[in-house]
Design a protein around this motif. Structure first.
Motif, PDB file in Angstrom:
ATOM      1  N   ILE A  72      19.673 -22.522 -38.697  1.00  0.00           N
ATOM      2  CA  ILE A  72      20.509 -22.613 -37.492  1.00  0.00           C
ATOM      3  C   ILE A  72      21.138 -23.998 -37.378  1.00  0.00           C
ATOM      4  CG2 ILE A  72      20.428 -22.598 -34.963  1.00  0.00           C
ATOM      5  CD1 ILE A  72      18.311 -20.375 -35.205  1.00  0.00           C
ATOM      6  N   CYS A  73      20.370 -25.037 -37.655  1.00  0.00           N
ATOM      7  CA  CYS A  73      20.904 -26.405 -37.576  1.00  0.00           C
ATOM      8  C   CYS A  73      22.002 -26.641 -38.602  1.00  0.00           C
ATOM      9  CB  CYS A  73      19.776 -27.412 -37.769  1.00  0.00           C
ATOM     10  SG  CYS A  73      18.604 -27.464 -36.404  1.00  0.00           S
ATOM     11  N   ILE A  74      21.820 -26.136 -39.804  1.00  0.00           N
ATOM     12  CA  ILE A  74      22.849 -26.301 -40.839  1.00  0.00           C
ATOM     13  C   ILE A  74      24.110 -25.532 -40.449  1.00  0.00           C
ATOM     14  CG2 ILE A  74      23.418 -25.700 -43.227  1.00  0.00           C
ATOM     15  CD1 ILE A  74      20.518 -26.379 -43.940  1.00  0.00           C
ATOM     16  N   THR A  75      23.956 -24.357 -39.863  1.00  0.00           N
ATOM     17  CA  THR A  75      25.119 -23.574 -39.423  1.00  0.00           C
ATOM     18  C   THR A  75      25.883 -24.302 -38.324  1.00  0.00           C
ATOM     19  OG1 THR A  75      23.901 -21.553 -39.945  1.00  0.00           O
ATOM     20  CG2 THR A  75      25.847 -21.336 -38.540  1.00  0.00           C
ATOM     21  N   ILE A  76      25.191 -24.841 -37.360  1.00  0.00           N
ATOM     22  CA  ILE A  76      25.839 -25.588 -36.286  1.00  0.00           C
ATOM     23  C   ILE A  76      26.536 -26.825 -36.837  1.00  0.00           C
ATOM     24  CG2 ILE A  76      25.385 -26.939 -34.193  1.00  0.00           C
ATOM     25  CD1 ILE A  76      23.180 -24.898 -33.533  1.00  0.00           C
ATOM     26  N   TYR A  77      25.911 -27.508 -37.763  1.00  0.00           N
ATOM     27  CA  TYR A  77      26.517 -28.691 -38.376  1.00  0.00           C
ATOM     28  C   TYR A  77      27.809 -28.318 -39.111  1.00  0.00           C
ATOM     29  CZ  TYR A  77      27.062 -32.770 -41.373  1.00  0.00           C
ATOM     30  OH  TYR A  77      27.557 -33.856 -42.027  1.00  0.00           O
ATOM     31  N   GLN A  78      27.791 -27.206 -39.832  1.00  0.00           N
ATOM     32  CA  GLN A  78      28.984 -26.777 -40.547  1.00  0.00           C
ATOM     33  C   GLN A  78      30.101 -26.371 -39.580  1.00  0.00           C
ATOM     34  OE1 GLN A  78      27.626 -23.690 -43.172  1.00  0.00           O
ATOM     35  NE2 GLN A  78      26.947 -25.143 -44.738  1.00  0.00           N
ATOM     36  N   LEU A  79      29.755 -25.779 -38.442  1.00  0.00           N
ATOM     37  CA  LEU A  79      30.764 -25.413 -37.453  1.00  0.00           C
ATOM     38  C   LEU A  79      31.423 -26.653 -36.865  1.00  0.00           C
ATOM     39  CD1 LEU A  79      29.062 -22.418 -35.610  1.00  0.00           C
ATOM     40  CD2 LEU A  79      30.998 -22.346 -37.180  1.00  0.00           C
TER      41      LEU A  79
END
Length: 83
Positions: A72-79
């Protein structure tokens, strides 16, 4: 060959003198070469660094949840990187 402490006590000195230890010369054939020592090192058992964590119930839960939280953290960072 005996230390001074052993010479002071007669009964201990007599007991130690009863035994004779012979070391065979054939032990030199049991020396391992470098490759055999390396294979022995690789095959030796190791300690689990996470044993204390996953042996408890809360640690087990943390190990199960941490990959989901990381994803989830990596997804938010990529967004955030897109904008």
């Amino acid at each position: 060959m005996l230390k001074e402490e052993f010479n002071k006590e007669k009964t201990l000195k007599n007991r130690l003198d009863e035994y004779e230890v012979k070391i065979p010369n054939e032990l030199s054939q049991f020396k391992l070469n470098r490759w055999q020592r390396f294979i022995g090192y690789l095959a030796s058992p190791t300690q689990d660094p996470l044993e204390e964590i996953h042996s408890s119930l809360t640690g087990f839960k943390v190990l199960r949840i941490s990959p989901i939280v990381g994803a989830i953290c990596i997804t938010i960072y990529q967004l955030f990187m897109l904008y």
